[in-house]
Scaffold this active site. Structure first.
Site, PDB file in Angstrom:
ATOM      1  N   GLU A   8      12.521 -71.774 -34.352  1.00 44.95           N
ATOM      2  CA  GLU A   8      13.708 -71.291 -33.656  1.00 44.95           C
ATOM      3  C   GLU A   8      14.954 -71.581 -34.485  1.00 44.95           C
ATOM      4  O   GLU A   8      15.153 -72.707 -34.923  1.00 44.95           O
ATOM      5  CB  GLU A   8      13.850 -72.005 -32.309  1.00 44.95           C
ATOM      6  CG  GLU A   8      12.612 -71.898 -31.446  1.00 44.95           C
ATOM      7  CD  GLU A   8      12.818 -72.533 -30.078  1.00 44.95           C
ATOM      8  OE1 GLU A   8      13.968 -72.587 -29.607  1.00 44.95           O
ATOM      9  OE2 GLU A   8      11.821 -72.992 -29.501  1.00 44.95           O
ATOM     10  N   ILE A  31      21.966 -69.968 -35.146  1.00 39.50           N
ATOM     11  CA  ILE A  31      22.926 -69.555 -36.162  1.00 39.50           C
ATOM     12  C   ILE A  31      24.302 -70.085 -35.772  1.00 39.50           C
ATOM     13  O   ILE A  31      24.716 -69.944 -34.609  1.00 39.50           O
ATOM     14  CB  ILE A  31      22.939 -68.016 -36.312  1.00 39.50           C
ATOM     15  CG1 ILE A  31      21.519 -67.523 -36.629  1.00 39.50           C
ATOM     16  CG2 ILE A  31      23.914 -67.588 -37.400  1.00 39.50           C
ATOM     17  CD1 ILE A  31      21.381 -66.012 -36.649  1.00 39.50           C
ATOM     18  N   LYS A  91      12.214 -85.147 -31.671  1.00 41.38           N
ATOM     19  CA  LYS A  91      12.389 -86.326 -30.817  1.00 41.38           C
ATOM     20  C   LYS A  91      12.367 -85.902 -29.369  1.00 41.38           C
ATOM     21  O   LYS A  91      12.661 -84.758 -29.045  1.00 41.38           O
ATOM     22  CB  LYS A  91      13.756 -86.970 -31.075  1.00 41.38           C
ATOM     23  CG  LYS A  91      13.771 -87.994 -32.174  1.00 41.38           C
ATOM     24  CD  LYS A  91      15.101 -88.738 -32.198  1.00 41.38           C
ATOM     25  CE  LYS A  91      16.160 -88.002 -32.989  1.00 41.38           C
ATOM     26  NZ  LYS A  91      17.355 -88.754 -33.349  1.00 41.38           N
TER      27      LYS A  91
HETATM   28  P1  ADP Z   1      14.941 -67.241 -25.834  1.00 36.60           P
HETATM   29  O1  ADP Z   1      14.177 -68.234 -25.007  1.00 36.60           O
HETATM   30  O2  ADP Z   1      14.608 -65.800 -25.508  1.00 36.60           O
HETATM   31  O3  ADP Z   1      14.815 -67.524 -27.312  1.00 36.60           O
HETATM   32  P2  ADP Z   1      17.623 -68.362 -25.993  1.00 36.60           P
HETATM   33  O4  ADP Z   1      18.368 -68.948 -24.816  1.00 36.60           O
HETATM   34  O5  ADP Z   1      17.101 -69.323 -27.007  1.00 36.60           O
HETATM   35  O6  ADP Z   1      16.479 -67.426 -25.409  1.00 36.60           O
HETATM   36  O7  ADP Z   1      18.609 -67.310 -26.680  1.00 36.60           O
HETATM   37  C1  ADP Z   1      18.204 -66.732 -27.904  1.00 36.60           C
HETATM   38  C2  ADP Z   1      18.807 -65.362 -28.155  1.00 36.60           C
HETATM   39  O8  ADP Z   1      20.238 -65.439 -28.117  1.00 36.60           O
HETATM   40  C3  ADP Z   1      18.485 -64.881 -29.541  1.00 36.60           C
HETATM   41  O9  ADP Z   1      17.225 -64.214 -29.584  1.00 36.60           O
HETATM   42  C4  ADP Z   1      19.628 -63.936 -29.859  1.00 36.60           C
HETATM   43  O10 ADP Z   1      19.325 -62.601 -29.428  1.00 36.60           O
HETATM   44  C5  ADP Z   1      20.782 -64.485 -29.024  1.00 36.60           C
HETATM   45  N1  ADP Z   1      21.817 -65.199 -29.780  1.00 36.60           N
HETATM   46  C6  ADP Z   1      23.152 -65.011 -29.609  1.00 36.60           C
HETATM   47  N2  ADP Z   1      23.868 -65.806 -30.414  1.00 36.60           N
HETATM   48  C7  ADP Z   1      22.971 -66.541 -31.143  1.00 36.60           C
HETATM   49  C8  ADP Z   1      23.122 -67.541 -32.183  1.00 36.60           C
HETATM   50  N3  ADP Z   1      24.337 -67.959 -32.584  1.00 36.60           N
HETATM   51  N4  ADP Z   1      21.992 -68.072 -32.703  1.00 36.60           N
HETATM   52  C9  ADP Z   1      20.776 -67.658 -32.279  1.00 36.60           C
HETATM   53  N5  ADP Z   1      20.566 -66.727 -31.313  1.00 36.60           N
HETATM   54  C10 ADP Z   1      21.655 -66.164 -30.746  1.00 36.60           C
HETATM   55 MG    MG Z   2      15.170 -69.453 -28.187  1.00 40.63          MG
END
Ligand code: ADP
Ligand code: MG
Length: 157
Positions: free
Chosen positions: A81, A84, A109
């Site tokens: 995961e 960014i 952790k």
């Molecule tokens: P999931 O369980 O589907 O991975 P998250 O709550 O981890 O959900 O959110 C991930 C999604 O958020 C990414 O797939 C992407 O489309 C979006 N996203 C928006 N901004 C960011 C960022 N700065 N870094 C990573 N993902 C981001």
């Molecule tokens: Mg995620």
């Protein structure tokens, strides 16, 4: 150790994760598909890493990345995961995420509270930002990998 495989280049589609609520914590993580995760070296240690990331042919940003055990598969498979370090206007599920992992921060952790987890991740982000400004890591931001998608052999294909 963790550094032996680095820098590690990887490209793949962003898929739905398992909704641990990363976004609600303010730290969304873009998940790679199981297939991309399987292409990682089996001996790459789980933990928190940093490097550079780019969505589609967008700009290259700093990132922190976790390689961990995937609860959805009863912790027998890994998940990868990427958070960014940039504010995006929209989600980018289905887009191609390109990353280069350049350094390792710490092992996985468990935390006693969500607050403790969040502050650890914030420290990881600050550490990543500092490390990525050092010449040996900064140089990978300009790597052709991010600009010539067809022109370079990538670790995972
Ligand atoms: P999931 O369980 O589907 O991975 P998250 O709550 O981890 O959900 O959110 C991930 C999604 O958020 C990414 O797939 C992407 O489309 C979006 N996203 C928006 N901004 C960011 C960022 N700065 N870094 C990573 N993902 C981001
Ligand atoms: Mg995620």
């Amino acid at each position: 150790g963790a550094m032996r495989n680095l820098p590690y280049f990887c490209r793949g589609e962003v898929v739905k994760g398992f909704g641990r609520g990363s976004k609600q914590l303010g730290i969304p993580t873009a998940n790679f598909s199981e297939q991309v995760v399987e292409s990682f070296p089996a001996d790459i240690p789980t933990g928190i890493y940093y490097g550079w990331a780019c969505v589609g042919n967008g700009d290259v940003h700093k990132m922190v990345l976790s390689i961990g055990w995937n609860p959805f598969y009863k912790n027998i498979k890994k998940s990868v995961e990427t958070h960014i370090i940039h504010t995006f206007k929209e989600d980018f599920y289905g887009e191609i995420l390109s990353i280069v992992i350049t350094g390792y921060i710490r092992p996985e952790k468990n935390f006693d509270s969500v607050d403790a987890l969040i502050s650890a991740i914030q420290e990881d982000i600050e550490e990543a930002k500092r490390q990525l400004d050092l010449p040996e890591h900064l140089k990978l931001k300009e790597d052709n990998f991010f600009h010539l998608p067809e022109g370079k052999i990538v670790n995972n294909r």
